[in-house]
Design an enzyme around this catalytic site. Structure first.
Site, short mmCIF file in Angstrom:
data_model
loop_
_atom_site.label_atom_id
_atom_site.label_comp_id
_atom_site.label_asym_id
_atom_site.label_seq_id
_atom_site.Cartn_x
_atom_site.Cartn_y
_atom_site.Cartn_z
N SER A 657 0.81 -1.22 0.00
CA SER A 657 0.00 0.00 0.00
C SER A 657 0.85 1.27 0.00
O SER A 657 0.31 2.36 -0.22
CB SER A 657 -0.93 0.02 1.22
OG SER A 657 -0.20 0.08 2.42
N LYS A 700 -6.43 4.95 7.84
CA LYS A 700 -5.26 5.70 7.38
C LYS A 700 -5.55 7.19 7.30
O LYS A 700 -4.76 8.03 7.75
CB LYS A 700 -4.80 5.16 6.03
CG LYS A 700 -4.20 3.76 6.10
CD LYS A 700 -3.84 3.24 4.72
CE LYS A 700 -3.20 1.84 4.82
NZ LYS A 700 -2.86 1.31 3.49
#
Length: 805
Positions: A657, A700
């Site tokens: 990611s 996030k």
């Protein structure tokens, strides 16, 4: 490449409109009877339970907390109640081989009746038999036998006495036995008189005595024969008396169980044994007279009739339908059964009455539910389960016998035929591991039911979810939820599922939220649960487990861990990572830096070099080399050596990611353009530069937002996310509010060129007709830098070896 529009606030959180509901509180709704969101799993369960062929047992797989156990148990109970009740099973004494107890299979409910009948039989026998043997008729017959045998004995002795007198010798009985002595005038002479006899006369007497002694010894040798004859005839008498006395009792039982051949056969063997051991039923304290031959009958002081007991192994007298058994402790003995022992005088003893059933016996004729992980953790339980399913019978033996480490004599109970449907419940990983490494697994568990962890979110399912909340509230005796509270629960479920257009089927988490919401509503003195109570429960859940997150945030704010949220730096970017602490996950920014120098076209992953990077992360870094080579090295080799590192990272790093953030950092270092530190980035990238979806997008974004909010929102801060993750957004209300006030921004990115424009403020640039990128653009600057590095590398090679010119 088109300019990316910031996401509006309405795209960050998909609200559930409470006005779609017509109820006031969940008290107005009916209970939910079906399992929600699991059509695929329920169809598999229906097939696995319904098909009656060997090997079609069921493995139910899925994550913990989605209601697998509840769903299967509910389905089985609904189905089992309409199925026939299985037979009872008993263990009885094996009169021919006592160490091999026999089974009796009886119609449901008959075992208790048979056990009671046998108890009454023993009581009846204990009364009838002593009475029969106390009768005058029996005593007369027994006396006649003894008299007859005694007459034979006396006749032999009298004949010997008569023969002795013919020799003037007497047969006398002494305390030590029989002896012979010479007579004189009918009286036994003393030794002095005998010694005055002549030698010839003395020898003649001694010869006669020798003959008589031989005759006496012959008589003595006949005594054991007479004893055996006496015992045999008394035993025959006893058997005749006993058979006559007990016949009515057994005849009554034979009539009652005439339709059960196995019971009739058992009663016949019991009757035979009673006759053979009739002495056990005669009063133990009765004095048995000794006869003239010294024959004495010995009987146990405390006769035991345990061998006539019925060990009810499985009793279905109170059952309704087929059994549904869940074994929470599936050890080998709990599954297969066990043989218990009792201690007497330091010795362990056992018999057929100490044979105890296992879960497979209790579930025989029905359904057995087991947790796969628990079965596999118990020594030999998995092997025992497989052996029983393959053999279609359950054989009770100790673990020592099973693995052949014990050779002592023990009970060997007759195996019981097995007809059971086994349902294993476990996680997906266990299913695939067993399927891969255990060849028996696919033959014994041919059907799998795979439970979903999410379901579609629409108006119909929202109402079903509301009914689910009503059902759980009644079941758990909670306060009911008003429609606004239900909407908040549905929004929480969507967040939990990881997608705004989905609802979670993780019933454990939903149930916990409902319980805590009820607690806070009661604490506030409310009669029903409102939206504020649900929000308070969610905040309380987060607060309890967020200590680590807060400490990590504190290290950044105190600049122990260096993260910039303003300014611009070349080759430096804020990546985003997700941390999991039990069931709590949170996001945190990580500084990623890139450096370049002349080299052989390598992108060095420092995390990988020191064995802190996982394989997926290393794959992501290698993709960067593919992207750079495809875009900028079509005509010349890459002549750089680049290094990438997660700064102040002291643990393992895995996942791809951060690959887009690493590529942005590389492009920034090559183009010598600063990246805005007010922005953070997440997303993976492929070799063509397309940004791909990642997990944990909400956590996030919120992780970077919390840091920016703590330092003060400037209106410049934000996060770049993959466009594919927009449908997953269910952000906290404070993040949505900040975005609506233009204090924080979310950028959906499709391609790496879009992201680099936002991060640097410089156009990415497109290739012209000759394949060259616009001068001054990011790609143009990178291309120029790589060309410069290639020339420098070429000059360096020529200086080292001029012949290559």
């Amino acid at each position: 490449m088109s300019i990316v529009d910031r996401l509006p606030a309405k795209a960050l959180y998909h609200y559930c409109n409470p006005e779609q509901f017509t109820f006031t509180t969940t008290a107005d709704l009916d209970d939910l009877t079906e399992i929600i969101g699991q059509p695929r799993a329920l169809e598999a369960i229906r097939l696995g339970i319904g098909i009656q062929h060997e090997g079609f047992n069921l493995f139910v797989q899925g994550p913990n907390g989605v209601g697998k156990h509840t769903a299967v148990l509910q389905y089985l109970q609904q189905k089992a109640v309409n199925e026939p009740i299985p037979d009872d099973w008993c263990y009885v004494h094996n009169f021919e081989h006592p160490h091999k107890p026999q089974t009796l299979r009886l119609p449901a409910g008959s075992a208790v009746a048979l056990q009671s009948d046998m108890q009454q039989l023993v009581k009846g026998l204990s009364t009838v038999i002593p009475s029969a043997f106390a009768s005058s008729e029996y005593e007369a017959q027994k006396k006649a036998i003894e008299t007859e045998i005694k007459a034979q004995h006396d006749e032999a002795l009298n004949e010997l006495k008569k023969q002795a007198r013919g020799y003037d010798i007497a047969l006398i009985q002494t305390p030590t036995g029989f002896a012979f002595a010479p007579l004189k005038d009918g009286e036994v002479m003393n030794p002095e008189e005998f010694m005055r006899f002549s030698t010839e006369k003395q020898q003649a007497v001694e010869d006669h005595i020798k003959i008589l002694q031989e005759e006496l010894q012959a008589i003595m040798r006949m005594i054991p024969h007479w004893q055996r004859e006496h015992t045999k005839r008394v035993r025959q008498l006893n058997e005749e008396i006993a058979e006559f006395a007990i016949a009515p009792l057994f005849h009554e039982l034979h009539q009652k169980y005439e339709s059960l051949d196995n019971v009739l056969a058992y009663l016949t063997t019991v009757q035979k044994d009673v006759i053979e051991h009739v002495d056990d039923f005669i009063d133990a304290e009765e004095d048995t007279p000794s006869n003239t031959l010294g024959i004495t009958s010995t009987k146990p002081a405390q006769p035991s009739f345990g061998r006539y007991q019925i060990n009810i192994f499985i009793d279905h007298s109170r059952s309704q339908g087929a059994p549904v058994v869940y074994e929470d402790q599936p050890s080998y003995n709990n599954l297969i059964g066990r043989i218990e022992h009792i201690s007497q005088m330091g010795t362990l003893l056992t018999d057929f009455t100490l044979i105890k059933p296992g879960a497979m016996h209790r579930a025989n004729g029905g359904y057995l539910m087991l947790e796969a992980r628990k079965v596999l953790m118990q020594p030999y339980a998995w092997e025992g389960l497989k052996h029983a399913l393959r053999a279609r019978q359950v054989r009770i033996e100790s673990l020592g016998q099973m693995v052949s480490i014990i050779s002592t004599v023990s009970l060997e109970p007759e195996p019981i035929p097995l007809d059971v449907k086994v349902v294993l419940i476990g996680e997906r990983q266990l299913y695939y591991l067993l399927y891969e490494f255990d060849p028996d697994f696919s033959e014994l568990f041919k059907v799998t039911a795979d439970f979903e962890d999410q379901m579609p979110r629409d108006d119909a399912n929202n109402l079903i979810y509301a009914r689910l909340i009503a059902t759980l509230a009644r079941k758990e005796k909670l306060l009911h939820f008003d429609r606004y509270a239900v909407a908040k629960v549905i929004e929480f479920s969507a967040r939990l599922s990881g997608a705004a257009d989905k609802l979670s089927t993780h019933m454990q988490s939903i149930s916990d939220l409902l319980r805590e919401s009820s607690f806070w509503a009661e604490d506030a003195g409310r009669s029903s649960i409102q939206a504020a109570d649900v929000l308070q429960a969610r905040e309380a859940q987060t607060y309890r487990v967020s200590r680590v997150r807060d400490r990590l945030q504190e290290t950044i704010l105190r600049q122990t861990v260096l993260i910039d949220t303003d300014g611009g730096v070349v080759g430096q970017i804020n990546g985003l990572a997700v941390y999991g602490m039990g069931h709590f996950t949170f996001g945190r920014p990580n500084r990623i830096t890139a450096n370049i120098c002349l080299g052989k076209g390598e992108v060095i992953d420092i995390e990988r070099q020191v064995e802190l990077g996982g394989p997926i992360h290393s794959k992501g870094v290698m993709i960067l080399s593919g992207f750079l080579g495809a875009r900028f090295a079509r005509e010349r080799p890459l002549s750089l050596s680049a290094s990438l590192v997660f700064e102040q990272s002291y643990g393992g790093v895995d996942g791809d990611s951060a690959s887009s953030a690493e590529l942005y950092a590389l492009l920034s270092a090559l183009a010598d353009l600063p990246i805005k530190q007010s922005l953070a980035v997440t997303g993976s990238v492929n070799q063509h530069g397309r940004v791909q979806a990642i997990g944990g997008v909400n956590e996030k974004i919120e992780g970077f937002f919390d840091l920016c909010q703590a330092r003060g929102l400037t209106g410049e801060q934000g996060v770049l996310i993959p466009s594919a993750n927009v449908k997953h957004l269910m952000l906290r209300e404070d993040v949505v509010t900040a975005v609506s006030q233009n204090q924080f921004h979310i950028y959906p990115i499709d391609h790496i060129d879009q992201g680099i424009e936002i991060l640097t403020g410089v156009p990415a640039g497109q290739p012209n007709g000759t394949g060259k990128y616009e001068e001054g653009s990011v790609n143009g600057r990178v291309e120029a830098r790589l060309t410069q590095m290639a020339e420098a590398q070429r000059e360096k090679c020529l200086a080292h070896d001029p012949t290559q010119n």
